[in-house]
Design a protein around this motif. Structure first.
Motif, PDB file in Angstrom:
ATOM      1  N   CYS A 180       0.987  -1.121  -0.208  1.00  0.00           N
ATOM      2  CA  CYS A 180       0.180  -0.222  -0.285  1.00  0.00           C
ATOM      3  C   CYS A 180       1.163   0.993  -0.127  1.00  0.00           C
ATOM      4  CB  CYS A 180      -0.476  -0.162   1.452  1.00  0.00           C
ATOM      5  SG  CYS A 180      -1.797   1.468   1.217  1.00  0.00           S
ATOM      6  N   ARG A 181       0.677   1.976  -0.524  1.00  0.00           N
ATOM      7  CA  ARG A 181       1.450   3.621  -1.386  1.00  0.00           C
ATOM      8  C   ARG A 181       0.685   4.593  -1.692  1.00  0.00           C
ATOM      9  NH1 ARG A 181       4.420   2.659  -5.378  1.00  0.00           N
ATOM     10  NH2 ARG A 181       4.868   0.941  -4.527  1.00  0.00           N
ATOM     11  N   ALA A 182       0.614   5.403  -0.232  1.00  0.00           N
ATOM     12  CA  ALA A 182      -0.026   6.824  -0.010  1.00  0.00           C
ATOM     13  C   ALA A 182      -1.768   6.490  -0.178  1.00  0.00           C
ATOM     14  CB  ALA A 182       0.450   7.683  -1.354  1.00  0.00           C
ATOM     15  N   GLY A 183      -2.447   5.532   0.349  1.00  0.00           N
ATOM     16  CA  GLY A 183      -3.607   5.607   0.684  1.00  0.00           C
ATOM     17  C   GLY A 183      -4.304   4.546  -0.364  1.00  0.00           C
ATOM     18  N   ALA A 184      -3.248   4.165  -0.718  1.00  0.00           N
ATOM     19  CA  ALA A 184      -3.719   3.106  -2.209  1.00  0.00           C
ATOM     20  C   ALA A 184      -3.162   1.933  -2.285  1.00  0.00           C
ATOM     21  CB  ALA A 184      -4.354   3.686  -3.759  1.00  0.00           C
ATOM     22  N   CYS A 185      -3.301   1.033  -3.123  1.00  0.00           N
ATOM     23  CA  CYS A 185      -2.862  -0.481  -3.422  1.00  0.00           C
ATOM     24  C   CYS A 185      -1.964   0.210  -4.612  1.00  0.00           C
ATOM     25  CB  CYS A 185      -3.860  -1.033  -3.382  1.00  0.00           C
ATOM     26  SG  CYS A 185      -4.123  -2.039  -2.226  1.00  0.00           S
ATOM     27  N   ALA A 186      -0.303  -0.648  -4.207  1.00  0.00           N
ATOM     28  CA  ALA A 186       0.762  -0.253  -5.381  1.00  0.00           C
ATOM     29  C   ALA A 186       0.374  -0.702  -6.729  1.00  0.00           C
ATOM     30  CB  ALA A 186       1.503  -0.779  -5.211  1.00  0.00           C
ATOM     31  N   PRO A 187       1.019  -0.047  -7.801  1.00  0.00           N
ATOM     32  CA  PRO A 187       0.126  -1.296  -8.526  1.00  0.00           C
ATOM     33  C   PRO A 187       1.822  -2.280  -9.069  1.00  0.00           C
ATOM     34  CG  PRO A 187       1.672   0.734  -9.811  1.00  0.00           C
ATOM     35  CD  PRO A 187       0.929   0.553  -8.002  1.00  0.00           C
ATOM     36  N   ALA A 188       1.193  -3.837 -10.132  1.00  0.00           N
ATOM     37  CA  ALA A 188       1.777  -4.733  -9.604  1.00  0.00           C
ATOM     38  C   ALA A 188       3.159  -4.228 -10.716  1.00  0.00           C
ATOM     39  CB  ALA A 188       1.225  -5.982 -10.648  1.00  0.00           C
ATOM     40  N   PRO A 189       4.776  -4.224 -10.025  1.00  0.00           N
ATOM     41  CA  PRO A 189       5.855  -3.643 -10.347  1.00  0.00           C
ATOM     42  C   PRO A 189       6.072  -4.178 -12.312  1.00  0.00           C
ATOM     43  CG  PRO A 189       6.806  -5.491  -9.349  1.00  0.00           C
ATOM     44  CD  PRO A 189       4.942  -5.781  -8.844  1.00  0.00           C
ATOM     45  N   CYS A 190       5.590  -5.395 -12.356  1.00  0.00           N
ATOM     46  CA  CYS A 190       5.531  -5.958 -13.673  1.00  0.00           C
ATOM     47  C   CYS A 190       4.076  -7.064 -14.397  1.00  0.00           C
ATOM     48  CB  CYS A 190       6.447  -6.837 -13.907  1.00  0.00           C
ATOM     49  SG  CYS A 190       7.141  -7.687 -12.940  1.00  0.00           S
ATOM     50  N   ASN A 191       4.039  -7.442 -15.551  1.00  0.00           N
ATOM     51  CA  ASN A 191       3.347  -8.164 -15.603  1.00  0.00           C
ATOM     52  C   ASN A 191       3.784  -9.538 -16.205  1.00  0.00           C
ATOM     53  OD1 ASN A 191       0.791  -6.399 -16.202  1.00  0.00           O
ATOM     54  ND2 ASN A 191       1.828  -5.892 -18.165  1.00  0.00           N
ATOM     55  N   VAL A 192       2.785 -10.768 -15.837  1.00  0.00           N
ATOM     56  CA  VAL A 192       3.648 -12.102 -15.561  1.00  0.00           C
ATOM     57  C   VAL A 192       4.593 -12.450 -16.578  1.00  0.00           C
ATOM     58  CG1 VAL A 192       2.958 -14.119 -15.124  1.00  0.00           C
ATOM     59  CG2 VAL A 192       2.000 -12.295 -13.688  1.00  0.00           C
ATOM     60  N   GLY A 193       5.187 -13.016 -16.848  1.00  0.00           N
ATOM     61  CA  GLY A 193       6.109 -13.470 -17.452  1.00  0.00           C
ATOM     62  C   GLY A 193       6.756 -12.292 -18.968  1.00  0.00           C
ATOM     63  N   CYS A 205       9.515 -11.438 -14.401  1.00  0.00           N
ATOM     64  CA  CYS A 205       8.759 -11.461 -14.017  1.00  0.00           C
ATOM     65  C   CYS A 205       7.660 -11.811 -13.124  1.00  0.00           C
ATOM     66  CB  CYS A 205       7.294 -10.051 -14.100  1.00  0.00           C
ATOM     67  SG  CYS A 205       5.855  -9.073 -13.558  1.00  0.00           S
ATOM     68  N   ASN A 206       7.725 -12.132 -12.260  1.00  0.00           N
ATOM     69  CA  ASN A 206       6.666 -13.576 -11.493  1.00  0.00           C
ATOM     70  C   ASN A 206       5.240 -12.907 -10.590  1.00  0.00           C
ATOM     71  OD1 ASN A 206       6.925 -12.467  -9.010  1.00  0.00           O
ATOM     72  ND2 ASN A 206       8.495 -14.176  -8.176  1.00  0.00           N
ATOM     73  N   GLY A 207       5.391 -11.775 -11.655  1.00  0.00           N
ATOM     74  CA  GLY A 207       3.268 -11.018 -11.036  1.00  0.00           C
ATOM     75  C   GLY A 207       3.880 -10.437 -10.124  1.00  0.00           C
ATOM     76  N   SER A 208       4.667  -9.919  -8.759  1.00  0.00           N
ATOM     77  CA  SER A 208       5.522  -9.109  -7.925  1.00  0.00           C
ATOM     78  C   SER A 208       6.815  -8.744  -7.612  1.00  0.00           C
ATOM     79  CB  SER A 208       5.059 -10.166  -6.785  1.00  0.00           C
ATOM     80  OG  SER A 208       6.109 -11.414  -6.211  1.00  0.00           O
ATOM     81  N   ALA A 209       7.949  -9.612  -8.185  1.00  0.00           N
ATOM     82  CA  ALA A 209       8.965  -9.032  -8.794  1.00  0.00           C
ATOM     83  C   ALA A 209       9.895  -9.633  -9.829  1.00  0.00           C
ATOM     84  CB  ALA A 209       9.566  -9.122  -7.153  1.00  0.00           C
TER      85      ALA A 209
END
Length: 298
Positions: A180-193, A205-209
């Motif tokens: 969570c960042r600044a009162g909102a969910c942070a976006p995924a850092p990247c798309n899976v694959g 990317c594995n969806g979270s890192a």
């Protein structure tokens, strides 16, 4: 004289009483008992057979009607209505049934920022109080109870909390997979694959890192490992130029210009100059010194 007067008075009173009795018997009749019956056909035209007796019908047995807030029913003898149910929320004349209560008598609720209270008979909500600071749990919120701005958000670990509409409580509204960042969910850092290059390293990317996938021997570009550009020590002719494969096999390096031509099959100059030699009488700069190729190709 007195006995005569007394007799006359007694006679007169007797005549008066007799006349009165004759008059009553001539104008008043005592109704006899209702006649027995088995069907309406056995009764006078203006009567019906009710409970095995001929009677003048006031209402249809079992008929319902609303009288004020009460539901009444016609008796089996058809002679009149009696109370069936005292309706708490009133009687509906269209359906001749008790109206269902819409709320608990005297209960309170919040509606559009105001406090409403249920009527004593449970038939409707009535405005009780208008609230300046909002309404919560059927009561106006007082200014001293506000702890946040309504609809404001904040982070609590990996969760988003939202301030209630009355500003008195923070409530969990969302769990964040990527923080969570600044009162909102942070976006995924990247798309899976999806893959990317970090120097000569390939990450996926594995969806979270981003995680390391492999090292690229011949470089990485556009999220893909590159293939070798050429084989080690390979040569080729490009017009009159002779090129040699770079040590890392990632590119071709200029070697020299063949003035007499370059043989595509052998990838060698046709002027007879040995590998590494120069063209006689050609000059070049070596720093601030001019050099000239001699007859020995050096």
């Amino acid at each position: 004289m007195k006995p005569a007067i007394t007799r006359i008075a007694t006679l007169s009173l007797g005549l008066l009483l007799c006349a009165g009795l004759q008059s009553c018997s001539a104008t008043t009749s005592v109704p006899g008992p209702a006649s027995s019956c088995a069907s309406d056909s056995e009764c006078p035209r203006d009567q019906h057979c009710l409970l095995s007796q001929c009677r003048t019908k006031v209402c249809d047995p079992g008929e319902l009607r609303c009288l004020n807030n009460d539901l009444e029913v016609c008796g089996a003898d058809g002679q009149g209505f009696s109370l069936k149910t005292a309706c708490q929320a009133g009687c509906d004349e269209e359906t001749t049934s008790c109206t269902d209560p819409v709320c608990e008598p005297f209960a309170t609720r919040c509606y559009e920022g105001k406090v409403e209270q249920c009527l004593a008979n449970g038939s409707a909500w009535n405005l009780l109080e208008e609230c300046d600071q909002g309404c919560e749990s059927g009561a106006c919120v007082r200014s001293e109870a506000r702890i946040c701005e309504p609809e404001a958000t904040r982070c609590d670990g990996d969760s988003v909390l939202t301030c209630g509409s009355n500003g008195t409580v923070w409530a969990h509204t969302e769990s964040c997979a990527h923080g969570c960042r600044a009162g909102a969910c942070a976006p995924a850092p990247c798309n899976v694959g999806v893959s990317r290059c970090v120097g000569d390293q390939l990450e996926v990317c594995n969806g979270s890192a981003w995680v390391w996938s492999q090292g690229c021997d011949y470089g990485c570009r556009g999220g893909n490992c590159l293939e070798a550009t050429c084989e080690a020590d390979a040569r080729r002719c490009v017009g009159l130029d002779l090129e040699i494969c770079a040590p890392d096999q990632r590119s071709w390096l200029y070697r020299r210009t063949c003035e007499s031509g370059c043989d595509q099959e052998t990838a060698a100059c046709l002027d007879g100059i040995p590998e590494g030699g120069c063209t006689p009488n050609r000059s070049r700069c070596n720093g601030d010194v001019q050099e000239r190729c001699n007859d020995q190709f050096t």
